[in-house]
Design a protein around this motif. Structure first.
Motif, PDB file in Angstrom:
ATOM      1  N   ASP A 278       4.782   2.379 -18.675  1.00  0.00           N
ATOM      2  CA  ASP A 278       4.860   0.902 -18.290  1.00  0.00           C
ATOM      3  C   ASP A 278       4.414   0.886 -16.684  1.00  0.00           C
ATOM      4  O   ASP A 278       3.867   1.924 -16.243  1.00  0.00           O
ATOM      5  CB  ASP A 278       6.352   0.585 -18.271  1.00  0.00           C
ATOM      6  N   ARG A 279       4.157  -0.218 -16.229  1.00  0.00           N
ATOM      7  CA  ARG A 279       3.603  -0.463 -14.795  1.00  0.00           C
ATOM      8  C   ARG A 279       4.323   0.203 -13.945  1.00  0.00           C
ATOM      9  O   ARG A 279       3.642   0.861 -12.955  1.00  0.00           O
ATOM     10  CB  ARG A 279       3.600  -1.999 -14.693  1.00  0.00           C
ATOM     11  N   ARG A 280       5.470   0.248 -13.707  1.00  0.00           N
ATOM     12  CA  ARG A 280       6.063   1.141 -12.666  1.00  0.00           C
ATOM     13  C   ARG A 280       5.722   2.485 -12.726  1.00  0.00           C
ATOM     14  O   ARG A 280       5.487   2.988 -11.869  1.00  0.00           O
ATOM     15  CB  ARG A 280       7.887   0.948 -12.889  1.00  0.00           C
ATOM     16  N   PHE A 715       3.489  -5.572  -9.724  1.00  0.00           N
ATOM     17  CA  PHE A 715       2.564  -6.382  -9.424  1.00  0.00           C
ATOM     18  C   PHE A 715       2.897  -7.555  -8.476  1.00  0.00           C
ATOM     19  O   PHE A 715       1.966  -8.449  -8.151  1.00  0.00           O
ATOM     20  CB  PHE A 715       1.630  -6.877 -10.855  1.00  0.00           C
ATOM     21  N   PHE A 718       2.506  -5.587  -5.084  1.00  0.00           N
ATOM     22  CA  PHE A 718       1.003  -4.717  -4.954  1.00  0.00           C
ATOM     23  C   PHE A 718       0.363  -5.955  -5.077  1.00  0.00           C
ATOM     24  O   PHE A 718      -0.073  -6.321  -6.364  1.00  0.00           O
ATOM     25  CB  PHE A 718       1.025  -3.649  -5.803  1.00  0.00           C
TER      26      PHE A 718
ATOM     27  N   MET B   1      10.440   0.153 -18.859  1.00  0.00           N
ATOM     28  CA  MET B   1      10.625  -1.426 -18.523  1.00  0.00           C
ATOM     29  C   MET B   1      11.142  -2.178 -19.863  1.00  0.00           C
ATOM     30  O   MET B   1      10.588  -3.051 -20.291  1.00  0.00           O
ATOM     31  CB  MET B   1       9.315  -2.087 -18.197  1.00  0.00           C
ATOM     32  N   ARG B 187      -1.606 -14.455  -2.015  1.00  0.00           N
ATOM     33  CA  ARG B 187      -2.493 -14.806  -3.075  1.00  0.00           C
ATOM     34  C   ARG B 187      -2.143 -16.309  -3.624  1.00  0.00           C
ATOM     35  O   ARG B 187      -0.791 -16.629  -3.549  1.00  0.00           O
ATOM     36  CB  ARG B 187      -2.508 -13.915  -4.264  1.00  0.00           C
ATOM     37  N   HIS B 259       4.812  -8.281   3.572  1.00  0.00           N
ATOM     38  CA  HIS B 259       3.549  -8.909   3.746  1.00  0.00           C
ATOM     39  C   HIS B 259       3.414  -9.768   4.804  1.00  0.00           C
ATOM     40  O   HIS B 259       2.732 -10.379   5.243  1.00  0.00           O
ATOM     41  CB  HIS B 259       3.744  -9.977   2.203  1.00  0.00           C
TER      42      HIS B 259
END
Lengths: 803, 289
Positions: A278-280, A715, A718, B1, B187, B259
């Motif tokens: 997964d992304r993490r 995301f 990042f 997840m 963004r 940020h």
């Protein structure tokens, strides 16, 4: 004609499948497999005291729980150091599951296998691992200071001291009319493919064989690693890279722990096992790149010509060095770019930190090298009051200097000898393309709108297509279908199209008849992998040679049948014909049938090849000595050394001096990758690279805190640029063929990303008049810079007007 | 997840929903754009999700002269493309245009984002700036809760126990007024590094009688700052909007994060205040003329 397709912008054949959801990725394979999930270290540096799995065993659906104690044989040994190097004196790698000490947040400690991923994660939640925290090292400067050590037996945190020099740099600096020294930093980013890693393994108990699908850039080597680690005979292991949703380098590293552990579990449990990262997990347990500290001293004459260059660098390699010191070597050797540097010394220490490992990410050390060299060029120009383009021009290697020997040793152990190039041509095209000479006009126009405009450029040379080799197999079937395979893998680059174009052109067959398979060890067992912009150069040439072999054989057989001389034959649209004699022809598919003398007529086509089908020459054996049945050929391409592609980028930025937002308004690319198989694919590669270059320059960083916790491991935080952040890119091509390979190709895969950081830094510096010494840079950092009274001011440039 | 195990119910009436919500660990699911990622990352693990999407009557935008009442199931996109609502309270469309991306606006609900009480959400501040309120339904009945009493802290409201926020009411823009909304984000579509929504109201002589602002990603809960003193009594052309921006900088207390530093946010508060007030002032003048 649909067969002479080399050089044509053929639309990518794989895209319909890939963009309509019909791609087949690891996560699409093997529904119903057991699912693996991992308990990963929450600490950057800690000793494992105890792993309590008792509570986890009560969860309904848990199948197995593995810790280091369950590993045996080679699996219990450290993971391999894939690319050893004499200067890598203190290599360290982890274990598939952590043994005693964890060295970064995200390191795998326990593997759970359960009926599905939900259950597997429930089980992970109930596993209690107790740790004793150890001191943490984050960042190159902390690693250098070595107050604490990452590995207790590497007290100075130095994995390698890479050192190359081409002469007495100290003497050359002393003799230089001018010198300047400066220090700069570049931060971490990462590949971030849309599809993370993924492994699906099936153990076939009946024949004791293992089939593994993995999202890799190197299926043949994963196969060898699995065989070695799980103590299987090579022929009992098949590894397939199915559709891979992007690689960008992270998937060239292997074997990832999961690529061993998932097959191990499948064997032990006798059931298919699957794991999708997964992304993490991708953020904290895959790989990052780019972080370096660079101290540069350059000597130059009154004209701005470099007389000596001395680079002292520190490269953060993260917690382990499974991929050796490829990244710092590439930085060291590609730094010199398109310039003739009379005396060059580079010393880069590769240092350990308690962070995710650092391995090649598209560009693989080149963006850092380009950043060092190009920012040096800018400084020389500023110091002498010269136009930045002009300083570059004065230092370029000239067209009559090729092959140009830098007297350096490249990442493949071969000399850095540029095969061909026309760097002044690139610069001329770039200056025209971006309107370099209009910069002052545009600056004034932007100022009238309240914007600060800046322009920057950067040039690079990229060693592409390193060896040792790739192979290709081309086979014409009796149906007329042409099968093409190569062992290296695809991650969306368009290989199916480009390789088919090469075969269509070489063999004279319609592209529609060609099927291309990559990265499947069942089809092609010998390969190196997809990295270093090498697929077109390596497999493209191997496939071309294989197609030429098939063509020669087809012509030989057809010449017999047509009673013609081989030299009088040609193949077009899949038909062999006597030149200028319509009707005297034979379809290639029939040649394929005839190439395989048969006893049995299993179908109508086969009938033509049986022993009573026609007059034969009974004085010869049906298959000649030294020949083989079938219309197929395997060939390999192994280069003497890398080809060297090149390019030049320019960026125009506009900065809002009230919010310090940075807008890249123009981005121009001139690109030379030798002969181009498919310009549309090359442009797509450049576009994607530029997007990553912009990301690396303005948006992406790995925000580790002092405890080694990655603060932005999603995301949401990042910041990969969206399409809305990526400028339109204008591209001009220059084609300087490589003399080193049959097709005259050089690689194109990484080019787009290399100069991004350098040229955007240059443009921002030009816009705001403050020295940019650390990249990436965000608006909040730019605001800090411009209001810092100590920030170094840069003399106002007059761009496009030679002094 | 993957989320931890949870129960799921999709009641077809508000009463049923409220009954289900009396159970421990029950949580309302509307658009799911904030909740589902929290579940997947196991940052939240409610026992039961009470999906209110089948509850009738919550999906309407009711526009009157007094203002705009937005039902709990109204998606951001619906509000963004609602000309009548935009006429009565222009900030609604102006702010929702800044909410994330189309895919999120198509699923995410305006009321859900208010109930989520994220200080980087646009609509919390718009509710505050317009002086709005929410209707909170509990098993004991429904009541209106003023915005100032609703937001307690980041991701925290004054509502506890079984409750559904059934709508949010945004009062109409007063006469002789203009609005503007602007964000700076890293963004396009990201959470704002800083955002500002403002209203400017003029008197019969076209002089500023009110200039108010609310900010996004500044402060722990939505705050409305009255900047009138910097520009009071001036015509739109005379008004020193930069002074109002400077005043705003002194009133806010932003935090820094990955940020943006606190200083940078403070800078943006000033810049965005000046820009938006100037636009809102011009709009007010145009309406007055």
């Amino acid at each position: 004609m649909t067969t002479k397709l080399f050089g044509e912008p053929v639309r990518r054949r794989e895209d319909l499948r890939l963009i309509t959801g019909r791609g087949r990725y690891t996560d699409d394979i093997g529904h119903g497999a057991l699912a693996a999930a991992f308990v990963r270290s929450p600490y950057a540096h800690a000793r494992i005291l105890d792993i309590d799995v008792d509570a986890a065993l009560d969860v309904e659906g848990v199948v197995a729980v593995y810790t280091y104690e369950d590993l045996y044989g080679p699996m219990a040994e450290p993971l391999p150091v894939l690319i050893p190097h004499p200067q890598l004196t203190a290599p360290r790698t982890g274990y598939p599951l952590a043994r005693d000490v964890v060295q970064h947040v995200g390191e795998a400690v326990v593997m759970v296998v359960a009926t599905d991923r939900y259950v597997a994660e429930d089980v992970c939640d109930r596993i209690a691992v107790s740790y004793e925290e150890l001191p943490v090292v984050v960042g190159v400067d902390a690693a250098r200071e070595a107050v604490h050590s990452v590995h207790s037996d590497v007290p100075d945190n130095v994995a390698a001291r890479h050192h190359q020099e081409t002469g007495d740099v100290e003497a050359a600096l002393a003799a230089s009319a001018h010198t300047l020294s400066f220090t700069q930093y570049i931060e971490r980013s990462a590949c971030m493919p849309m599809e993370g890693k993924g492994v699906h393994a099936v153990w076939n108990h009946d024949d004791s064989s293992l089939r593994v699908h993995t999202s890799t850039q190197a299926s043949t080597s994963v196969r060898a690693a699995i065989a070695a680690k799980l103590q299987l005979s090579l022929e009992k292991v098949e590894v397939v890279a199915p559709d891979v949703g992007g690689g960008f380098g992270v998937k060239i590293v292997h074997p990832w722990p999961e690529e061993l552990l998932v097959p191990m579990a499948a064997m032990a449990l006798g059931q298919p096992v699957h794991w999708a990262e997964d992304r993490r997990e991708h953020f904290i347990s895959s790989a990052h790149e780019r972080e370096q500290r660079q101290e540069i001293t350059v000597g130059y004459d009154d004209e701005g010509r470099v007389t000596a260059l001395d680079v002292r660098g520190w490269h953060d390699n993260g917690a382990y060095t499974p991929y050796g010191i490829i990244v710092p070597i590439v930085t060291a050797t590609q730094l010199v770019g398109p310039y003739a540097i009379p005396v060059y010394r580079v010393r880069i220490d590769s240092v350990y930190t308690n962070t995710v490992i650092v391995t090649p990410y598209r560009g693989a050390g080149r963006p850092q090298g380009c950043y060092a060299m190009e920012r040096t060029m800018d400084r020389i120009a500023q110091d002498l009051g010269l136009d930045r383009a002009e300083v570059r021009r004065r230092n370029l290697i000239q067209p009559d200097q090729f092959p140009y020997d830098h007297h350096l040793t490249f990442q493949d152990g071969r000399p850095v000898i540029y095969d061909s190039g026309n760097y002044e041509g690139l610069l001329d095209k770039l200056v025209a393309l971006v309107g370099w000479d209009r910069a002052e006009e545009r600056r004034a126009e932007a100022a009238a709108r309240g914007k600060q405009l800046g322009i920057g450029m950067a040039m690079y040379v990229e060693g592409t297509g390193p060896g040792p080799y790739e192979g290709g197999h081309v086979q014409v079937l009796g149906s007329g279908k042409v099968l093409v395979s190569t062992g290296l893998t695809s991650q969306g680059q368009g290989h199916e199209t480009a390789f088919a174009q090469i075969v269509a052109s070489e063999l004279g067959v319609p592209i529609e008849d060609i099927e291309v398979v990559t990265g499947d060890t069942r089809r092609f067992g010998y390969a190196v992998g997809t990295f270093a912009s090498r697929a077109a150069v390596m497999s493209g040439n191997a496939i071309a040679l294989a197609a030429r072999g098939v063509r020669a054989k087809a012509l030989r057989i057809a010449a017999d049948v047509l009673e013609a001389d081989v030299d009088d034959l040609e193949i077009d649209e899949g038909v062999v014909q006597v030149k200028g004699t319509p009707g005297a022809s034979i379809p290639l598919r029939t040649v394929a049938v005839l190439s395989n003398p048969l006893r049995y007529a299993f179908d109508e086509a086969a009938r033509q090849a049986t022993q009573f089908a026609g007059p034969g020459d009974d004085s010869k054996p049906p298959v000649a000595v030294g020949d083989a049945p079938g219309l197929e050929h395997v060939d390999y391409y192994s280069p003497i050394r890398s080809t060297f592609a090149s390019g030049a980028h320019a960026a125009v930025v506009e900065i809002d001096p009230t919010t310090w937002e940075i807008d890249v308004v123009d981005y121009a690319v001139v690109h030379d990758c030798g002969n181009i198989v498919n310009p549309m694919i090359v442009e797509g590669q450049v576009h994607g690279g530029v997007a990553q270059g912009v990301g690396g320059a303005l948006y992406e960083r790995m925000a580790y805190d002092a405890d080694g916790q990655l603060q932005n491991a999603s995301f949401m935080d990042f910041l990969m640029p969206y399409a809305s952040e990526v400028p339109d890119v204008v591209i001009d091509h220059q084609e300087t063929p490589s003399p080193l390979n049959p097709l005259g190709l050089k690689g194109a895969g990484e080019a787009g990303v290399i100069p991004g950081t350098a040229c955007i830094a240059s443009a921002i510096e030009d816009a705001v008049g403050r020295r940019i010494a650390a990249m990436p840079i965000s608006p909040t950092e730019l605001y800090d810079l411009v209001r810092n009274p100590d920030a170094e001011r840069v003399p106002a440039a007059t761009t496009g007007v030679p002094a | 997840m993957k989320p931890a195990p949870f129960g799921y119910a999709d009641p077809t009436s508000l009463d049923e929903a409220l009954t289900l919500l009396t159970e421990d660990g029950a949580k309302v699911l509307a658009g799911g754009q904030s909740l589902l990622p929290l579940l997947s990352m196991r940052l939240a693990s409610p026992a039961t999700l009470v999906d209110i999407n089948k509850v009738p009557g919550l999906d309407t935008v009711a526009v009157s002269g007094d203002g705009v009442r937005v039902g709990a199931l109204v998606r951001h996109a619906q509000l963004l493309h609602h000309p009548e609502a935009a006429r009565v309270q222009p900030l609604l469309a102006r702010a929702t245009a800044n909410v994330a991306h189309p895919a999120i606006r198509n699923r995410g609900t305006t009321v859900g984002s208010i109930a989520h009480a994220d200080p980087s959400g646009e609509m919390t501040s718009v509710l505050a700036l317009t002086g709005g309120s929410v209707t909170v339904a509990t098993p004991e009945g429904s009541s209106a809760v003023d915005w100032a009493d609703f937001f307690v802290g980041p991701l925290e409201t004054s509502v506890h126990g079984p409750a559904v926020v059934t709508d949010a009411f945004f009062p109409a823009l007063p006469p002789r007024s203009g609005t503007a909304f602007e964000e700076v984000s890293r963004r396009k579509g990201d959470y704002a590094v800083c955002g500002a929504g403002v209203t400017v109201t003029l008197d019969d002589d076209s002089r500023v009688v009110s200039a108010r602002a609310a900010y996004i990603s500044v402060g722990l809960v939505p705050e409305v700052h009255d900047l009138t003193e910097a520009v009071h009594g001036r015509t739109v052309d005379q008004a020193d909007w930069a002074a109002a921006g400077d005043l705003a900088r002194t009133l806010v207390d932003p935090d820094g994060d990955l940020h943006a530093s606190a200083d940078y946010r403070r800078l943006l508060v000033g810049v965005l205040t000046e820009r938006t007030l100037a636009r809102a002032g011009a709009e007010a003048a145009g309406r007055t003329a």
